[in-house]
Design an enzyme around this catalytic site. Structure first.
Site, PDB file in Angstrom:
ATOM      1  N   ASP A 191       5.431  -4.784   6.101  1.00  0.00           N
ATOM      2  CA  ASP A 191       6.051  -6.059   6.526  1.00  0.00           C
ATOM      3  C   ASP A 191       5.995  -7.139   5.435  1.00  0.00           C
ATOM      4  O   ASP A 191       6.914  -7.947   5.317  1.00  0.00           O
ATOM      5  CB  ASP A 191       5.449  -6.550   7.843  1.00  0.00           C
ATOM      6  CG  ASP A 191       4.019  -6.985   7.687  1.00  0.00           C
ATOM      7  OD1 ASP A 191       3.226  -6.195   7.128  1.00  0.00           O
ATOM      8  OD2 ASP A 191       3.693  -8.113   8.079  1.00  0.00           O
ATOM      9  N   ARG A 233       1.272  -5.279  -5.285  1.00  0.00           N
ATOM     10  CA  ARG A 233       1.535  -6.433  -4.423  1.00  0.00           C
ATOM     11  C   ARG A 233       1.739  -7.607  -5.385  1.00  0.00           C
ATOM     12  O   ARG A 233       0.779  -8.143  -5.922  1.00  0.00           O
ATOM     13  CB  ARG A 233       0.357  -6.691  -3.475  1.00  0.00           C
ATOM     14  CG  ARG A 233       0.126  -5.548  -2.491  1.00  0.00           C
ATOM     15  CD  ARG A 233      -0.957  -5.858  -1.496  1.00  0.00           C
ATOM     16  NE  ARG A 233      -1.063  -4.811  -0.481  1.00  0.00           N
ATOM     17  CZ  ARG A 233      -2.013  -3.878  -0.437  1.00  0.00           C
ATOM     18  NH1 ARG A 233      -2.962  -3.863  -1.350  1.00  0.00           N
ATOM     19  NH2 ARG A 233      -2.030  -2.985   0.514  1.00  0.00           N
ATOM     20  N   THR A 265       4.379   2.809   5.486  1.00  0.00           N
ATOM     21  CA  THR A 265       3.004   2.343   5.712  1.00  0.00           C
ATOM     22  C   THR A 265       2.281   3.308   6.638  1.00  0.00           C
ATOM     23  O   THR A 265       2.869   3.777   7.621  1.00  0.00           O
ATOM     24  CB  THR A 265       2.944   0.917   6.304  1.00  0.00           C
ATOM     25  OG1 THR A 265       1.615   0.680   6.798  1.00  0.00           O
ATOM     26  CG2 THR A 265       3.920   0.707   7.445  1.00  0.00           C
ATOM     27  N   LYS A 313     -25.481  14.045  27.529  1.00  0.00           N
ATOM     28  CA  LYS A 313     -24.317  14.204  26.647  1.00  0.00           C
ATOM     29  C   LYS A 313     -24.677  13.482  25.343  1.00  0.00           C
ATOM     30  O   LYS A 313     -24.519  12.262  25.221  1.00  0.00           O
ATOM     31  CB  LYS A 313     -23.069  13.587  27.298  1.00  0.00           C
ATOM     32  CG  LYS A 313     -21.787  13.855  26.518  1.00  0.00           C
ATOM     33  CD  LYS A 313     -20.576  13.322  27.280  1.00  0.00           C
ATOM     34  CE  LYS A 313     -19.260  13.793  26.737  1.00  0.00           C
ATOM     35  NZ  LYS A 313     -18.931  13.382  25.403  1.00  0.00           N
ATOM     36  N   ALA A 343     -12.529  11.763  20.961  1.00  0.00           N
ATOM     37  CA  ALA A 343     -13.544  10.722  20.742  1.00  0.00           C
ATOM     38  C   ALA A 343     -13.949  10.090  22.073  1.00  0.00           C
ATOM     39  O   ALA A 343     -13.130   9.938  22.976  1.00  0.00           O
ATOM     40  CB  ALA A 343     -12.992   9.663  19.799  1.00  0.00           C
ATOM     41  N   ASP A 385      -0.035   2.524   8.560  1.00  0.00           N
ATOM     42  CA  ASP A 385      -0.549   1.818   9.747  1.00  0.00           C
ATOM     43  C   ASP A 385       0.382   1.862  10.964  1.00  0.00           C
ATOM     44  O   ASP A 385      -0.037   1.546  12.066  1.00  0.00           O
ATOM     45  CB  ASP A 385      -0.824   0.350   9.403  1.00  0.00           C
ATOM     46  CG  ASP A 385      -2.021   0.197   8.479  1.00  0.00           C
ATOM     47  OD1 ASP A 385      -2.736   1.193   8.274  1.00  0.00           O
ATOM     48  OD2 ASP A 385      -2.243  -0.919   7.977  1.00  0.00           O
ATOM     49  N   ARG A 401      13.348  10.231  -3.361  1.00  0.00           N
ATOM     50  CA  ARG A 401      14.237  11.381  -3.648  1.00  0.00           C
ATOM     51  C   ARG A 401      15.518  11.285  -2.817  1.00  0.00           C
ATOM     52  O   ARG A 401      16.626  11.504  -3.324  1.00  0.00           O
ATOM     53  CB  ARG A 401      13.470  12.660  -3.315  1.00  0.00           C
ATOM     54  CG  ARG A 401      14.277  13.928  -3.377  1.00  0.00           C
ATOM     55  CD  ARG A 401      13.342  15.097  -3.022  1.00  0.00           C
ATOM     56  NE  ARG A 401      14.038  16.361  -2.952  1.00  0.00           N
ATOM     57  CZ  ARG A 401      14.592  16.843  -1.845  1.00  0.00           C
ATOM     58  NH1 ARG A 401      14.555  16.140  -0.730  1.00  0.00           N
ATOM     59  NH2 ARG A 401      15.173  18.029  -1.861  1.00  0.00           N
ATOM     60  N   ASP A 442       2.611  -0.194  11.849  1.00  0.00           N
ATOM     61  CA  ASP A 442       2.530  -1.498  12.514  1.00  0.00           C
ATOM     62  C   ASP A 442       3.804  -2.321  12.321  1.00  0.00           C
ATOM     63  O   ASP A 442       3.762  -3.543  12.220  1.00  0.00           O
ATOM     64  CB  ASP A 442       1.306  -2.279  11.990  1.00  0.00           C
ATOM     65  CG  ASP A 442       1.336  -2.462  10.485  1.00  0.00           C
ATOM     66  OD1 ASP A 442       2.183  -1.830   9.820  1.00  0.00           O
ATOM     67  OD2 ASP A 442       0.520  -3.231   9.966  1.00  0.00           O
ATOM     68  N   ARG A 498      -5.709  -2.346   9.272  1.00  0.00           N
ATOM     69  CA  ARG A 498      -6.188  -3.723   9.114  1.00  0.00           C
ATOM     70  C   ARG A 498      -5.840  -4.559  10.346  1.00  0.00           C
ATOM     71  O   ARG A 498      -6.638  -5.320  10.843  1.00  0.00           O
ATOM     72  CB  ARG A 498      -5.559  -4.314   7.854  1.00  0.00           C
ATOM     73  CG  ARG A 498      -6.184  -5.574   7.386  1.00  0.00           C
ATOM     74  CD  ARG A 498      -5.735  -5.965   6.008  1.00  0.00           C
ATOM     75  NE  ARG A 498      -4.443  -5.397   5.613  1.00  0.00           N
ATOM     76  CZ  ARG A 498      -4.086  -5.176   4.361  1.00  0.00           C
ATOM     77  NH1 ARG A 498      -4.910  -5.454   3.396  1.00  0.00           N
ATOM     78  NH2 ARG A 498      -2.901  -4.711   4.076  1.00  0.00           N
ATOM     79  N   GLY A 528       0.841  -1.207   0.000  1.00  0.00           N
ATOM     80  CA  GLY A 528       0.000   0.000   0.000  1.00  0.00           C
ATOM     81  C   GLY A 528       0.871   1.250   0.000  1.00  0.00           C
ATOM     82  O   GLY A 528       1.876   1.305   0.705  1.00  0.00           O
TER      83      GLY A 528
HETATM   84  O1  F6P Z   1      -1.496   0.430   3.691  1.00  0.00           O
HETATM   85  C1  F6P Z   1      -2.161  -0.138   4.777  1.00  0.00           C
HETATM   86  C2  F6P Z   1      -3.610  -0.128   4.492  1.00  0.00           C
HETATM   87  O2  F6P Z   1      -3.998   1.193   4.239  1.00  0.00           O
HETATM   88  C3  F6P Z   1      -4.491  -0.739   5.556  1.00  0.00           C
HETATM   89  O3  F6P Z   1      -4.749   0.107   6.622  1.00  0.00           O
HETATM   90  C4  F6P Z   1      -5.703  -1.118   4.773  1.00  0.00           C
HETATM   91  O4  F6P Z   1      -6.410  -2.164   5.342  1.00  0.00           O
HETATM   92  C5  F6P Z   1      -5.101  -1.576   3.480  1.00  0.00           C
HETATM   93  O5  F6P Z   1      -3.900  -0.876   3.337  1.00  0.00           O
HETATM   94  C6  F6P Z   1      -5.989  -1.387   2.295  1.00  0.00           C
HETATM   95  O6  F6P Z   1      -5.252  -1.663   1.158  1.00  0.00           O
HETATM   96  P1  F6P Z   1      -5.774  -1.765  -0.339  1.00  0.00           P
HETATM   97  O7  F6P Z   1      -7.042  -1.001  -0.443  1.00  0.00           O
HETATM   98  O8  F6P Z   1      -4.656  -1.194  -1.135  1.00  0.00           O
HETATM   99  O9  F6P Z   1      -5.946  -3.212  -0.601  1.00  0.00           O
END
Ligand code: F6P
Length: 327
Positions: free
Chosen positions: A107, A76, A130, A218, A191, A132, A25, A134, A176, A15
């Site tokens: 990853d 991918r 990324t 509230k 939130a 995320d 760059r 993660d 994800r 992604g």
């Molecule tokens: O790049 C990470 C991420 O944005 C996740 O948070 C999300 O679930 C996933 O990619 C969605 O990826 P795509 O729509 O490219 O399959």
């Protein structure tokens, strides 16, 4: 003694994330500064297999530091998962004389790099690109800061309309397997509840907290849900709230891919520039097959095969802050 690297390739995989261009760059300009030839590989590992590889000059990466997406495009690649695909990739790299590779991705992309570097004598350096956040071994990943700021801007806007109508909004953000975008953007927008994959969602607790808030008038409440929460996304949560508490006016907003686009923030540009520069230094200095992260503001080098998803590391302190501040 390890042989000297003189021609390197750079690719973006998985992604996309804002700041990938700034990282490309940095790799290109640092490589050229050290007298290397630098090649861009299109569409991640797929471009290696299809020999979509092009020499880059300093000017090739002009005017991109501020742009989201990736000029090298991304993919991918299923073929790269197979040894036959990786062999073709190696042959193409050899054809161009490329003897070092910088991989900017998540990853999954690093797992590909580990397999490749075990099979062939091309050193690989991984940079975490990324939204995320993660990946273990780094406090920052390229794109997270931009994504979280995009989410904050959107949630602030949602709060305006929620407030005007006294509504409950359930907002889904990306992530994800990780709840960092939800946690950071949720705290920053005040939130009332944040649901993340790292913590088990107790839906009964959520409903009783809404009931309690309703009793004390509230009426404006925001729930931020990470898409990977085990209870399900925003639609699932909203369905249950509507069933059990039909008196509450509820709306859903799924932020989706807007979180992946846009101009990178200053922090993401800096992170990308530092990581890109150090990736080339690693190749030159023989620090091969590592992931380049930043921990406590210092570069952190982790063998690529030890790098994986960062799991379940959300602190109790943060969760307590969410609870106390949302009262
Ligand atoms: O790049 C990470 C991420 O944005 C996740 O948070 C999300 O679930 C996933 O990619 C969605 O990826 P795509 O729509 O490219 O399959």
């Amino acid at each position: 003694m390890e042989k000297k690297v003189s021609r390197i390739g750079v690719l973006t995989s998985g992604g996309d994330s804002p700041g990938m261009n700034a990282a490309i760059r940095a790799v290109v300009r640092t490589g050229i500064y050290y007298g290397l030839d630098v090649f861009g590989v299109m569409r991640g590992y797929q471009g290696l297999i299809e020999d979509d590889i092009h020499k880059l000059e300093s000017r090739s990466v002009a005017n991109i530091i501020q742009r989201g997406g990736t000029i090298l495009k991304t993919a991918r690649s299923k073929m790269f998962l197979k040894p036959e695909g990786r062999k073709i990739a190696y042959e193409n790299l050899k054809k161009h004389g490329i003897d070092g590779l910088v991989i900017i991705g998540g990853d999954g992309s690093f797992r590909g790099a580990v397999a490749f570097s075990k099979e062939f004598d091309i050193p690989c350096i991984g940079l975490a690109g990324t939204i995320d956040k993660d990946i273990m071994g780094t406090d920052f990943t390229i794109g997270f800061d931009t994504a979280v700021n995009t989410a904050v801007e959107a949630i602030d806007k949602i709060r305006d309309t929620a407030d005007a109508h006294d509504r409950l909004f359930i907002i889904e953000v990306m992530g994800r397997d990780a709840g960092y975008i939800a946690l950071h953007s949720g705290i920053a927008t005040g939130a009332e509840n944040i649901l993340i994959p790292e913590r088990k969602t107790n839906i009964e607790d959520l409903l009783s907290s809404l009931l309690e808030k309703q009793k004390r008038q509230k009426l404006v409440n925001l729930i931020v849900v990470a898409e990977g929460d085990e209870f399900g996304g925003a639609d699932e949560v909203a369905k249950l709230v509507k069933e059990r508490m039909p008196q509450i006016e509820t709306r859903v907003c799924i932020l989706g891919h807007i979180q992946r686009g846009g101009a990178p923030t200053c922090l993401d540009r800096l992170t990308a520039s530092r990581m890109g520069y150090h990736a080339v230094e690693c190749l030159i200095n023989g620090r091969h097959n590592v992931f380049v992260g930043i921990l406590n503001n210092k570069m952190n080098y982790v063998p690529l095969e030890n790098v994986g998803k960062r799991k379940g590391t959300v602190s109790d302190e943060w969760m307590k802050i969410v609870k106390i501040l949302a009262s």
